[in-house]
Design a protein around this motif. Structure first.
Motif, PDB file in Angstrom:
ATOM      1  N   GLU A 241       0.828  -1.207   0.000  1.00  0.00           N
ATOM      2  CA  GLU A 241       0.000   0.000   0.000  1.00  0.00           C
ATOM      3  C   GLU A 241       0.864   1.259   0.000  1.00  0.00           C
ATOM      4  O   GLU A 241       0.592   2.219  -0.723  1.00  0.00           O
ATOM      5  CB  GLU A 241      -0.925  -0.004   1.229  1.00  0.00           C
ATOM      6  CG  GLU A 241      -2.045   0.995   1.120  1.00  0.00           C
ATOM      7  CD  GLU A 241      -3.006   0.880   2.284  1.00  0.00           C
ATOM      8  OE1 GLU A 241      -3.049   1.819   3.091  1.00  0.00           O
ATOM      9  OE2 GLU A 241      -3.698  -0.145   2.389  1.00  0.00           O
ATOM     10  N   ASP A 242       1.949   1.234   0.792  1.00  0.00           N
ATOM     11  CA  ASP A 242       2.860   2.384   0.851  1.00  0.00           C
ATOM     12  C   ASP A 242       3.520   2.642  -0.510  1.00  0.00           C
ATOM     13  O   ASP A 242       3.607   3.776  -0.973  1.00  0.00           O
ATOM     14  CB  ASP A 242       3.952   2.162   1.909  1.00  0.00           C
ATOM     15  CG  ASP A 242       3.392   2.251   3.325  1.00  0.00           C
ATOM     16  OD1 ASP A 242       2.257   2.744   3.476  1.00  0.00           O
ATOM     17  OD2 ASP A 242       4.086   1.812   4.265  1.00  0.00           O
ATOM     18  N   SER A 243       3.975   1.559  -1.162  1.00  0.00           N
ATOM     19  CA  SER A 243       4.666   1.732  -2.448  1.00  0.00           C
ATOM     20  C   SER A 243       3.686   2.169  -3.529  1.00  0.00           C
ATOM     21  O   SER A 243       4.027   2.951  -4.411  1.00  0.00           O
ATOM     22  CB  SER A 243       5.372   0.439  -2.860  1.00  0.00           C
ATOM     23  OG  SER A 243       4.432  -0.587  -3.053  1.00  0.00           O
ATOM     24  N   GLU A 244       2.436   1.670  -3.451  1.00  0.00           N
ATOM     25  CA  GLU A 244       1.416   2.071  -4.422  1.00  0.00           C
ATOM     26  C   GLU A 244       1.085   3.554  -4.261  1.00  0.00           C
ATOM     27  O   GLU A 244       0.970   4.296  -5.236  1.00  0.00           O
ATOM     28  CB  GLU A 244       0.148   1.229  -4.222  1.00  0.00           C
ATOM     29  CG  GLU A 244      -0.864   1.398  -5.340  1.00  0.00           C
ATOM     30  CD  GLU A 244      -2.076   0.496  -5.144  1.00  0.00           C
ATOM     31  OE1 GLU A 244      -3.191   1.032  -5.067  1.00  0.00           O
ATOM     32  OE2 GLU A 244      -1.886  -0.736  -5.042  1.00  0.00           O
ATOM     33  N   ALA A 245       0.963   3.992  -3.005  1.00  0.00           N
ATOM     34  CA  ALA A 245       0.667   5.398  -2.722  1.00  0.00           C
ATOM     35  C   ALA A 245       1.813   6.292  -3.209  1.00  0.00           C
ATOM     36  O   ALA A 245       1.586   7.358  -3.781  1.00  0.00           O
ATOM     37  CB  ALA A 245       0.443   5.601  -1.230  1.00  0.00           C
ATOM     38  N   ALA A 246       3.039   5.822  -3.013  1.00  0.00           N
ATOM     39  CA  ALA A 246       4.215   6.605  -3.421  1.00  0.00           C
ATOM     40  C   ALA A 246       4.296   6.709  -4.945  1.00  0.00           C
ATOM     41  O   ALA A 246       4.582   7.775  -5.495  1.00  0.00           O
ATOM     42  CB  ALA A 246       5.480   5.975  -2.866  1.00  0.00           C
ATOM     43  N   SER A 247       4.002   5.611  -5.641  1.00  0.00           N
ATOM     44  CA  SER A 247       4.106   5.618  -7.106  1.00  0.00           C
ATOM     45  C   SER A 247       2.985   6.422  -7.754  1.00  0.00           C
ATOM     46  O   SER A 247       3.164   7.031  -8.793  1.00  0.00           O
ATOM     47  CB  SER A 247       4.109   4.190  -7.655  1.00  0.00           C
ATOM     48  OG  SER A 247       2.887   3.560  -7.365  1.00  0.00           O
TER      49      SER A 247
ATOM     50  N   GLU B 222     -11.467   1.007  -6.339  1.00  0.00           N
ATOM     51  CA  GLU B 222     -10.730   0.781  -7.582  1.00  0.00           C
ATOM     52  C   GLU B 222      -9.455  -0.034  -7.366  1.00  0.00           C
ATOM     53  O   GLU B 222      -8.834  -0.465  -8.309  1.00  0.00           O
ATOM     54  CB  GLU B 222     -10.372   2.129  -8.223  1.00  0.00           C
ATOM     55  CG  GLU B 222     -11.609   2.912  -8.652  1.00  0.00           C
ATOM     56  CD  GLU B 222     -11.295   4.354  -8.945  1.00  0.00           C
ATOM     57  OE1 GLU B 222     -10.113   4.741  -8.836  1.00  0.00           O
ATOM     58  OE2 GLU B 222     -12.229   5.109  -9.270  1.00  0.00           O
ATOM     59  N   SER B 223      -9.068  -0.209  -6.118  1.00  0.00           N
ATOM     60  CA  SER B 223      -7.814  -0.913  -5.865  1.00  0.00           C
ATOM     61  C   SER B 223      -8.097  -2.298  -5.310  1.00  0.00           C
ATOM     62  O   SER B 223      -9.216  -2.621  -4.958  1.00  0.00           O
ATOM     63  CB  SER B 223      -6.959  -0.123  -4.875  1.00  0.00           C
ATOM     64  OG  SER B 223      -7.607  -0.061  -3.630  1.00  0.00           O
ATOM     65  N   LEU B 224      -7.066  -3.103  -5.239  1.00  0.00           N
ATOM     66  CA  LEU B 224      -7.247  -4.468  -4.725  1.00  0.00           C
ATOM     67  C   LEU B 224      -7.499  -4.460  -3.226  1.00  0.00           C
ATOM     68  O   LEU B 224      -8.300  -5.221  -2.726  1.00  0.00           O
ATOM     69  CB  LEU B 224      -5.996  -5.306  -5.034  1.00  0.00           C
ATOM     70  CG  LEU B 224      -5.921  -5.913  -6.422  1.00  0.00           C
ATOM     71  CD1 LEU B 224      -4.624  -6.673  -6.562  1.00  0.00           C
ATOM     72  CD2 LEU B 224      -7.101  -6.841  -6.684  1.00  0.00           C
ATOM     73  N   GLU B 225      -6.771  -3.632  -2.515  1.00  0.00           N
ATOM     74  CA  GLU B 225      -6.932  -3.610  -1.074  1.00  0.00           C
ATOM     75  C   GLU B 225      -7.784  -2.417  -0.647  1.00  0.00           C
ATOM     76  O   GLU B 225      -7.750  -1.373  -1.268  1.00  0.00           O
ATOM     77  CB  GLU B 225      -5.577  -3.488  -0.360  1.00  0.00           C
ATOM     78  CG  GLU B 225      -4.687  -4.689  -0.549  1.00  0.00           C
ATOM     79  CD  GLU B 225      -3.485  -4.342  -1.376  1.00  0.00           C
ATOM     80  OE1 GLU B 225      -3.051  -5.199  -2.146  1.00  0.00           O
ATOM     81  OE2 GLU B 225      -3.000  -3.215  -1.275  1.00  0.00           O
ATOM     82  N   ALA B 226      -8.535  -2.630   0.408  1.00  0.00           N
ATOM     83  CA  ALA B 226      -9.317  -1.525   0.957  1.00  0.00           C
ATOM     84  C   ALA B 226      -8.446  -0.763   1.941  1.00  0.00           C
ATOM     85  O   ALA B 226      -7.980  -1.343   2.916  1.00  0.00           O
ATOM     86  CB  ALA B 226     -10.537  -2.094   1.665  1.00  0.00           C
ATOM     87  N   PRO B 227      -8.151   0.519   1.698  1.00  0.00           N
ATOM     88  CA  PRO B 227      -7.254   1.246   2.615  1.00  0.00           C
ATOM     89  C   PRO B 227      -7.990   1.691   3.871  1.00  0.00           C
ATOM     90  O   PRO B 227      -8.709   2.673   3.843  1.00  0.00           O
ATOM     91  CB  PRO B 227      -6.816   2.448   1.772  1.00  0.00           C
ATOM     92  CG  PRO B 227      -7.942   2.675   0.825  1.00  0.00           C
ATOM     93  CD  PRO B 227      -8.581   1.347   0.575  1.00  0.00           C
ATOM     94  N   PHE B 228      -7.782   0.983   4.914  1.00  0.00           N
ATOM     95  CA  PHE B 228      -8.481   1.299   6.163  1.00  0.00           C
ATOM     96  C   PHE B 228      -7.707   2.388   6.882  1.00  0.00           C
ATOM     97  O   PHE B 228      -6.504   2.295   6.963  1.00  0.00           O
ATOM     98  CB  PHE B 228      -8.573   0.071   7.054  1.00  0.00           C
ATOM     99  CG  PHE B 228      -9.292  -1.046   6.394  1.00  0.00           C
ATOM    100  CD1 PHE B 228     -10.667  -1.173   6.527  1.00  0.00           C
ATOM    101  CD2 PHE B 228      -8.621  -1.949   5.600  1.00  0.00           C
ATOM    102  CE1 PHE B 228     -11.327  -2.205   5.898  1.00  0.00           C
ATOM    103  CE2 PHE B 228      -9.284  -2.968   4.962  1.00  0.00           C
ATOM    104  CZ  PHE B 228     -10.656  -3.097   5.112  1.00  0.00           C
TER     105      PHE B 228
END
Length: 374
Positions: free
Chosen positions: A353-359, A368-374
């Motif tokens: 999640e951190d790397s996805e947010a950074a990119s 829209e994403s695979l994981e639900a960001p809680f």
């Protein structure tokens, strides 16, 4: 008034503070929104609360009148209050849907471990035999919810929910066979997935033909990732016991192992013949009766979980075959197989999640994403 009642619940009744709304409603039957001192004392005396241990008090406060058991719904008021008041869950207050899923997951975990009959009716005896009351007291005293590994850990919920969300590609909160076969990088055999969907280990709560619900998935993942626990041994024993006669025979073991053998050949792995596997299983379990393995035999052995991995989880079987003594020592340092799995997966999901947010430079919406960001 209700706002002042939490102190009474904790200091006078010695109950976890998040029981205050359930206790308040039990006394304020007319819903006036006020409980007088006399009304409280009358309820406490007439219900013989002073003579009860805490498990019985909790049971009496939560259960519906004229019932002799607790249902999943009976725990909802307690979880609602916990979510509204616990500092470790405060960050969820802006996302009611995730609050609801957290509450559901905690309740499913409680019933998986404690309601051993599996009928959804939790008895006082089952409650007393469990560690739930002790854990609830810990939750009330500990501000960091993730330190409470049993039932209530937010991190554990996050892992379960993300795993489900990854498989539930159309996000209808239902999984079919093809969804589940993708679990754990296709680690499970088709034969074991078919047995799960035959609803032998657990009748599905979804009421939709050929689909498992989120609740069913919670039971599955707890059973799959900690095969040392009794509920897990019972779950998988029912799957392997094809004729339902209470014993596992070599032909039943062979039926499940055949697919593993085929998968090893496809992956150019050196196949381990069934005859060798059977000897290994018998050595691990030392069954009381030659040629038959009972649930009692499995519960006596600390190595039972490995047998199920040998039969239907190729990744874990290969890891077991090439096990490292150093890693085995490491394994002994953490509480359970489930705790180790949940910790490892939480770290992985957080890093992703951190790397996805950074990119992306921003966080995409969870729809829209695979994981639900809680």
């Amino acid at each position: 008034r209700y706002t002042e009642f939490k102190l009474v619940t904790r200091e006078v009744c010695k109950l976890p503070s998040f029981f205050s709304s359930a206790l308040f409603r039990r006394i304020d039957v007319e819903c006036y929104g006020i409980v007088t001192r006399d009304a409280f004392l009358k309820y406490w005396a007439e219900s013989s609360m002073l003579t009860m241990d805490m498990a019985t008090q909790v049971f009496e406060i939560l259960k519906q009148p004229n019932r002799r058991y607790l249902t999943k719904a009976d725990f909802k008021p307690v979880l609602e209050e916990l979510l509204a008041t616990h500092p470790g869950l405060e960050f969820l207050q802006g996302t009611p849907e995730f609050q609801e899923k957290y509450a559901e997951t905690v309740i499913y975990r409680i019933f998986y471990y404690i309601n051993r009959s599996g009928n959804g009716r939790l008895t006082l005896r089952e409650l007393k035999r469990s560690n739930l009351i002790f854990v609830m007291q810990q939750v009330d005293e500990e501000e960091e919810i993730n330190k409470i590994l049993r039932y209530f850990s937010y991190e554990h919920f996050y892992v379960i929910y993300c795993k489900f969300w990854e498989l539930d590609t159309d996000h209808d909160y239902l999984l079919d066979r093809e969804n589940l076969i993708r679990y754990g990088n296709h680690c499970l055999t088709y034969r074991i997935v078919d047995r799960i969907f035959s609803q032998v280990p657990k009748k599905f709560s979804s009421n939709v033909e050929g689909k498992m619900s989120y609740e069913d998935f919670v039971y599955f993942i707890l059973a799959e990732e900690d095969k040392s626990s009794e509920p897990s041994l019972e779950y998988w024993f029912k799957c392997i016991d094809l004729d339902g006669n209470g014993v596992l025979t070599s032909s039943e073991l062979q039926y499940f192992y055949e697919e593993q053998l085929h998968r090893m050949s496809c992956m150019s792995q050196e196949p381990v013949l069934f005859e060798d596997i059977l000897c290994q299983i018998v050595d691990m379990i030392s069954p009381e009766r030659e040629g038959y393995i009972t649930l009692h035999d499995l519960k006596r052995s600390k190595l039972s979980g490995n047998i199920f991995n040998i039969l239907f989880n190729l990744n874990k079987f290969m890891a077991f075959e090439s096990r490292d003594p150093f890693l085995i020592h490491q394994v002994g340092l953490m509480n359970t197989e489930w705790d180790r799995f949940a910790h490892r997966e939480y770290v992985r999901l957080s890093m992703e999640e951190d790397s996805e947010a950074a990119s992306n430079g921003n966080v995409e919406s969870w729809e829209e994403s695979l994981e639900a960001p809680f």
